[in-house]
Design an enzyme around this catalytic site. Structure first.
Site, PDB file in Angstrom:
ATOM      1  N   CYS A   1      -7.723  15.352  18.303  1.00  0.00           N
ATOM      2  CA  CYS A   1      -7.378  14.757  17.011  1.00  0.00           C
ATOM      3  C   CYS A   1      -8.348  15.297  15.969  1.00  0.00           C
ATOM      4  O   CYS A   1      -9.553  15.054  16.051  1.00  0.00           O
ATOM      5  CB  CYS A   1      -7.471  13.230  17.073  1.00  0.00           C
ATOM      6  SG  CYS A   1      -7.282  12.449  15.448  1.00  0.00           S
TER       7      CYS A   1
ATOM      8  N   LYS B   1      -8.466   7.112   4.527  1.00  0.00           N
ATOM      9  CA  LYS B   1      -7.956   8.145   3.621  1.00  0.00           C
ATOM     10  C   LYS B   1      -6.691   8.774   4.186  1.00  0.00           C
ATOM     11  O   LYS B   1      -5.717   9.011   3.472  1.00  0.00           O
ATOM     12  CB  LYS B   1      -9.030   9.214   3.398  1.00  0.00           C
ATOM     13  CG  LYS B   1     -10.253   8.715   2.656  1.00  0.00           C
ATOM     14  CD  LYS B   1     -11.404   9.712   2.701  1.00  0.00           C
ATOM     15  CE  LYS B   1     -12.050   9.795   4.057  1.00  0.00           C
ATOM     16  NZ  LYS B   1     -13.297  10.583   4.069  1.00  0.00           N
TER      17      LYS B   1
ATOM     18  N   HIS C   1     -16.532   2.706   3.668  1.00  0.00           N
ATOM     19  CA  HIS C   1     -17.841   3.344   3.471  1.00  0.00           C
ATOM     20  C   HIS C   1     -18.776   2.403   2.711  1.00  0.00           C
ATOM     21  O   HIS C   1     -19.958   2.274   3.047  1.00  0.00           O
ATOM     22  CB  HIS C   1     -17.683   4.647   2.689  1.00  0.00           C
ATOM     23  CG  HIS C   1     -16.872   5.685   3.393  1.00  0.00           C
ATOM     24  ND1 HIS C   1     -15.659   6.126   2.933  1.00  0.00           N
ATOM     25  CD2 HIS C   1     -17.088   6.370   4.539  1.00  0.00           C
ATOM     26  CE1 HIS C   1     -15.175   7.045   3.756  1.00  0.00           C
ATOM     27  NE2 HIS C   1     -16.029   7.199   4.738  1.00  0.00           N
TER      28      HIS C   1
ATOM     29  N   LYS D   1      -6.247  -0.701   9.277  1.00  0.00           N
ATOM     30  CA  LYS D   1      -7.521  -0.104   8.902  1.00  0.00           C
ATOM     31  C   LYS D   1      -7.393   0.693   7.609  1.00  0.00           C
ATOM     32  O   LYS D   1      -6.432   1.434   7.411  1.00  0.00           O
ATOM     33  CB  LYS D   1      -8.004   0.824  10.021  1.00  0.00           C
ATOM     34  CG  LYS D   1      -9.273   1.605   9.691  1.00  0.00           C
ATOM     35  CD  LYS D   1      -9.551   2.674  10.724  1.00  0.00           C
ATOM     36  CE  LYS D   1     -10.699   3.576  10.297  1.00  0.00           C
ATOM     37  NZ  LYS D   1     -10.911   4.700  11.217  1.00  0.00           N
TER      38      LYS D   1
ATOM     39  N   HIS E   1      -5.982   7.199  14.049  1.00  0.00           N
ATOM     40  CA  HIS E   1      -5.246   7.789  12.939  1.00  0.00           C
ATOM     41  C   HIS E   1      -3.727   7.748  13.102  1.00  0.00           C
ATOM     42  O   HIS E   1      -2.992   8.141  12.186  1.00  0.00           O
ATOM     43  CB  HIS E   1      -5.702   9.238  12.719  1.00  0.00           C
ATOM     44  CG  HIS E   1      -7.122   9.347  12.286  1.00  0.00           C
ATOM     45  ND1 HIS E   1      -8.169   9.486  13.182  1.00  0.00           N
ATOM     46  CD2 HIS E   1      -7.686   9.306  11.055  1.00  0.00           C
ATOM     47  CE1 HIS E   1      -9.312   9.544  12.510  1.00  0.00           C
ATOM     48  NE2 HIS E   1      -9.052   9.430  11.234  1.00  0.00           N
TER      49      HIS E   1
ATOM     50  N   HIS F   1     -13.937   5.356   0.637  1.00  0.00           N
ATOM     51  CA  HIS F   1     -13.126   4.150   0.526  1.00  0.00           C
ATOM     52  C   HIS F   1     -13.998   2.927   0.791  1.00  0.00           C
ATOM     53  O   HIS F   1     -15.215   3.041   1.013  1.00  0.00           O
ATOM     54  CB  HIS F   1     -11.915   4.203   1.459  1.00  0.00           C
ATOM     55  CG  HIS F   1     -12.235   4.413   2.904  1.00  0.00           C
ATOM     56  ND1 HIS F   1     -12.930   3.494   3.665  1.00  0.00           N
ATOM     57  CD2 HIS F   1     -11.947   5.437   3.751  1.00  0.00           C
ATOM     58  CE1 HIS F   1     -13.053   3.922   4.897  1.00  0.00           C
ATOM     59  NE2 HIS F   1     -12.478   5.111   4.984  1.00  0.00           N
TER      60      HIS F   1
ATOM     61  N   CYS G   1      -3.150   9.165  18.486  1.00  0.00           N
ATOM     62  CA  CYS G   1      -4.552   8.788  18.333  1.00  0.00           C
ATOM     63  C   CYS G   1      -4.635   7.317  17.929  1.00  0.00           C
ATOM     64  O   CYS G   1      -3.959   6.901  16.970  1.00  0.00           O
ATOM     65  CB  CYS G   1      -5.212   9.667  17.271  1.00  0.00           C
ATOM     66  SG  CYS G   1      -6.792   9.026  16.661  1.00  0.00           S
TER      67      CYS G   1
ATOM     68  N   CYS H   1     -10.347  12.506  14.029  1.00  0.00           N
ATOM     69  CA  CYS H   1     -11.529  11.983  14.713  1.00  0.00           C
ATOM     70  C   CYS H   1     -12.524  13.084  15.059  1.00  0.00           C
ATOM     71  O   CYS H   1     -13.669  12.786  15.401  1.00  0.00           O
ATOM     72  CB  CYS H   1     -11.132  11.286  16.013  1.00  0.00           C
ATOM     73  SG  CYS H   1     -10.127   9.814  15.807  1.00  0.00           S
TER      74      CYS H   1
END
Length: 518
Positions: A127, A306, A22, A303, A147, A19, A144, A130
């Site tokens: 998690c 994915k 990156h 944030k 996420h 995404h 988390c 992570c």
């Protein structure tokens, strides 16, 4: 110390396609690497983290083998790196690189020989997103923080690393400046975390929970365990250099250099500024010298992820808007250290305003006027009056301030200072009005003719300098600018003092065609 540097991105999980976050890290790190190349030989490393449970679960959902999934998905990351013009020297794959597997195994053995690995029963909140255990106090509403999912309670017997042994040595590295963290707020975060007390960390997973995927723990008594993915993954930085074989690359770019730089997102700071240096201390290897921490690219304040389903496809952006537009937005618009919201409208606006109207117009003006008024031969400069002196001063100031900002890993500030020069140069052309000078020269005004020569020459020098200054940020555009001036596309700063008088120039084609939101 030799004039070398090592710099790396993190190695992302490849459970899905990349995404925009990156792309941000790739482009950031590439700009830093190209900046360092002004004075150093640089080894630029990236790769893929393939031994995670996330990859296993993604493969299971698709009904394919994990190796098949990572083999397929890693190609998306490699294609993105190519599309963005990222100049990596090596791309390491942790599931297939024999060098990586050997290096991870050897570091484990060194930790064990140091007495820093032991076995114990463990229960904690884990998690999968992570690949990390969380203490209850670290959760947000029981979820988390990264996420926004409820962690799973895991109970098993694992092997642990004596992280607690390294609190004082880590603080010594940080407080002495031998290991620096950018920005300072992240340094404070790390030191506060260490001072609050370091707990030993679990560094293995049961083969059953890992679904048989991962690097085996190198101990016949622990054949039911594989290395925890982060312990495996972090070793990639030295494994890629061939440290177990004591290669020339390892010596030049890790042992004998004074610049070992890791670039990462804020969510993995603890791994890189605490766990990894502690592992290196235990293994007896040199530590990173700089840890550079960026924020997240967000959408409507959330944030990009994915797993959260709001990822922006950077390949799609490059295909629709081009490499220059994507790289420029990420480096000119986004803070190197904080979060920032993305929109395609902003991408198009910044490109059209800065690149097409600002820089592109400047290059077009100087080349077109040189062709029109001097038949394409760059004239020598006459004496400098106040406008020229101010332009030269701005060129030197912008150069010094831009380079200084990049030394601090602040690409946004660096580009802002470059654009001070772009605006100054365009304003200088408007002030000097070479079209009026040309008209007067045609009527026999020799002073106007000399002034016109000076304007063309001085503006050329600025555009040439801009072509060099912009190389870390938009390397393709930099090469096009220098080519339009009939200069070497790889021209270096040390060559900017060369007198270009007499150089043949043709009118530059449109370097930055206008964009519309697609």
């Amino acid at each position: 110390m030799s004039a070398t540097a090592f710099i790396s991105t993190t190695i992302p999980y490849v459970n899905a396609q990349p995404h925009l976050g990156h792309a941000f890290e790739y482009v950031q790190t590439d700009s830093f690497a190209r900046h360092m190349m002004r004075q150093r030989d640089v080894f630029f490393l990236s790769g893929s983290d393939e031994n995670s449970l996330k990859n296993v679960l993604a493969a299971q959902r698709e009904g394919i083998a994990t190796q098949q999934l990572v083999d397929r998905n890693v190609r998306y990351f490699e294609r993105l790196i190519e599309a963005l013009g990222i100049g990596v020297d090596h791309f390491i794959r942790t599931s297939v690189s024999a060098e990586h597997i050997a290096g991870a195994t050897e570091i484990w053995k060194r930790l064990e020989a140091r007495g820093d690995i032991y076995s114990k029963d463990y229960e904690g909140l884990y998690c999968v997103g992570c690949e990390q255990f969380y203490a209850p106090a670290e959760l947000v509403d029981g979820k988390c923080p990264e996420h926004l999912t409820v962690p799973e309670m895991i109970s098993e017997q694992n092997l642990f690393f004596r992280l607690s042994r390294y609190a004082e040595p880590l603080l010594a590295e940080l407080e002495s400046g031998r290991m620096r963290v950018f920005p300072e707020s992240r340094l404070n975060e790390v030191t506060s975390f260490i001072r609050s007390g370091l707990d030993d960390i679990s560094i293995s997973r049961s083969v059953e929970r890992a679904r048989g995927w991962g690097i085996p723990v190198p101990d016949s008594d622990s054949d039911s365990q594989v290395m925890y993915v982060w312990i495996d993954a972090l070793t990639n930085y030295v494994n890629a250099l061939g440290w177990t074989r004591d290669t020339e690359n390892y010596r030049r770019f890790w042992v004998d250099t004074d610049k070992r730089v890791h670039v990462m997102g804020k969510g993995v700071l603890r791994f890189h500024a605490v766990y990894w240096p502690a592992m290196l201390l235990s293994a007896g290897l040199p530590l990173p010298t700089e840890v550079v921490v960026h924020g997240y690219i967000t959408s409507a304040g959330q944030k990009l992820s994915k797993s959260l389903g709001n990822a922006v496809d950077p390949m799609d952006l490059v295909e629709r808007y081009g490499q220059d537009a994507v790289r420029y937005l990420l480096l000119a618009d986004f803070s190197p250290f904080g979060d920032g919201d993305f929109s395609e409208e902003r991408l198009v606006s910044r490109y059209n305003t800065d690149l097409a109207n600002g820089l592109g117009n400047l290059v077009s003006r100087i080349t077109a006027m040189t062709v029109r008024y001097r038949d394409g031969a760059l004239p020598a400069s006459g004496a400098l009056d106040a406008p020229e002196t101010a332009l030269v001063e701005q060129a030197l100031t912008s150069t010094a301030e831009s380079l200084s900002a990049m030394d601090r890993y602040d690409h946004r500030e660096a580009l802002a200072r470059v654009w001070d020069l772009v605006r100054k140069a365009n304003a200088y052309v408007d002030e000097r009005a070479p079209w009026h000078l040309a008209r007067s020269a045609e009527q026999g005004d020799t002073e106007a003719a000399r002034s016109l020569d000076t304007v063309l020459h001085q503006t050329y020098l600025v555009v040439r300098r801009l072509g060099v200054l912009l190389r870390p940020f938009v390397p393709d555009a930099s090469a096009r600018i220098l080519t339009a001036l009939n200069e070497d596309p790889q021209l270096q700063e040390k060559d900017l003092s060369a007198d270009p008088s007499g150089r043949r120039i043709e009118k530059a084609p449109p370097l930055f065609p206008k964009l519309e939101v697609a």
